[in-house]
Design a protein around this motif. Sequence first.
Motif, PDB file in Angstrom:
ATOM      1  N   ALA A 197       6.921  -4.662   0.487  1.00  0.00           N
ATOM      2  CA  ALA A 197       5.481  -5.287   0.367  1.00  0.00           C
ATOM      3  C   ALA A 197       4.797  -4.113  -0.225  1.00  0.00           C
ATOM      4  O   ALA A 197       4.709  -3.047   0.352  1.00  0.00           O
ATOM      5  CB  ALA A 197       4.875  -5.610   1.828  1.00  0.00           C
TER       6      ALA A 197
ATOM      7  N   SER B 103       0.372   4.283   0.122  1.00  0.00           N
ATOM      8  CA  SER B 103      -0.243   3.530   1.057  1.00  0.00           C
ATOM      9  C   SER B 103      -0.857   4.353   2.297  1.00  0.00           C
ATOM     10  O   SER B 103      -1.935   3.987   2.872  1.00  0.00           O
ATOM     11  CB  SER B 103       0.666   2.268   1.777  1.00  0.00           C
TER      12      SER B 103
ATOM     13  N   ASP C 219       1.198  -4.376  -1.207  1.00  0.00           N
ATOM     14  CA  ASP C 219       0.190  -4.343  -0.522  1.00  0.00           C
ATOM     15  C   ASP C 219       0.087  -3.855   0.873  1.00  0.00           C
ATOM     16  O   ASP C 219       0.433  -4.811   1.709  1.00  0.00           O
ATOM     17  CB  ASP C 219      -0.604  -5.751  -0.668  1.00  0.00           C
ATOM     18  N   SER C 220      -0.115  -2.755   1.265  1.00  0.00           N
ATOM     19  CA  SER C 220       0.143  -2.142   2.513  1.00  0.00           C
ATOM     20  C   SER C 220      -0.903  -0.899   2.847  1.00  0.00           C
ATOM     21  O   SER C 220      -0.876  -0.104   1.853  1.00  0.00           O
ATOM     22  CB  SER C 220       1.457  -1.874   2.744  1.00  0.00           C
ATOM     23  N   GLY C 221      -1.382  -0.823   3.842  1.00  0.00           N
ATOM     24  CA  GLY C 221      -2.364   0.317   4.186  1.00  0.00           C
ATOM     25  C   GLY C 221      -3.511   0.354   3.040  1.00  0.00           C
ATOM     26  O   GLY C 221      -4.115  -0.686   2.639  1.00  0.00           O
TER      27      GLY C 221
END
Length: 355
Positions: free
Chosen positions: A248, A224, A250-252
């Motif tokens: 999670a 990320s 989906d991050s950065g």
Amino acid sequence: MKIMSVVGARPQFVKLAPIAHAIIAAGHEHVIVHTGQHYDPMLSDVFFRDLGIPEPDAHLGVGSGSHGVQTGAMLAQMDEVLERFQPDCVLVYGDTNSTLAAAVSAVKLHFPVAHLEAGLRSFNRAMPEEHNRVLTDHAADLCLAPTEVAMQHLATEGLAERSVLVGDVMTDVLFQVRDRVLAGDAPNPLADLDAPDGYYVATIHRAENTNDPERLAEVVASLSAADRPVVLLAHPRVRAKAEEHGIALDSGNLVTRDPLAYPELIAAVLGSAGVVTDSGGLQKEAFLLRVPCTTVRHETEWVETVGLGWNVLANTPDEITAALTRPAPADTDAAPYGDGHAAEAAVATIVERIG
Ligand code: UD1
């Protein structure tokens, strides 16, 4: 000659495609058994469709489970399948639980076994794939090796006499699909990304990177923080483990997408700035497409990709960042994985040695 291929997991379908075509072209009979280890359509059906593989003749439908449960469910059904089809040779592929189960059931019933992609070693005895490789090579009557290094490993283990270098069948299929992609057959499915400076393609699914929450969190944090978008083509295992560990994905700069069909994957890699992976096949595909690869593992079976500078092993966040942003490797015309005709060589060797 009647050759039975036993496959069950995504990388095996890729290897099966050129073998299936080579068996028919050489005028032999081919029986395909699908164990059902991988059952999601994007991990299984699309490969049969896109790579022109005939429908399996038998489907065991074993599904997921612990190693013992999954392997045992295959073993329990293979006796009947072997008795029914009476193959002259059972061909097993790579290093999955399906490989080991088919090899063990066939040798016990005295059906000759050939192992495609024999002799690969990581020397990491904690990897389920390493157990499967070693045990399958030693059970097999014929070890079909993809590289010189694999031949050396087989010789070291006393298997030289039953080993033959045939090249790498993934090269066969990769070159064919690359040419289809370059001819416009499969558009890049990641072309819609908002990534003016390009993107990296990522796959992470191995037990060593996903089972331990701290390890998975570290890998996710590293990706990320990358210098451009990282598209994680999320295998069901990484999604399931992330949810279980409360991480999670989906991050950065890390975005997830579903796994891609093979031609779309090749189009996505061709259009990328680099690959980040713990897959075996993808390291080699990146090299063959001359896309820099970062491998999130402590060792690799495809040592040639590292020696030639196109692949770097990276584990800590700092190592991963440094590997992603390293300068482009020097170009090379080395071809350690053969010239794209390994499947023909494998079939000819089976006929000569076992037929
Ligand atoms: C297997 C192989 C690995 C190969 C990989 C390619 C073994 C030990 N491992 O790992 O060598 O690199 O395939 O993908 O054989 N799952 C689904 N849908 C599916 C398949 C799996 O949801 O179609 C999930 C299940 O939760 C399952 C988990 O993925 O428990 C792991 O599947 P499994 O077959 O055990 O091994 P892979 O991690 O896919």
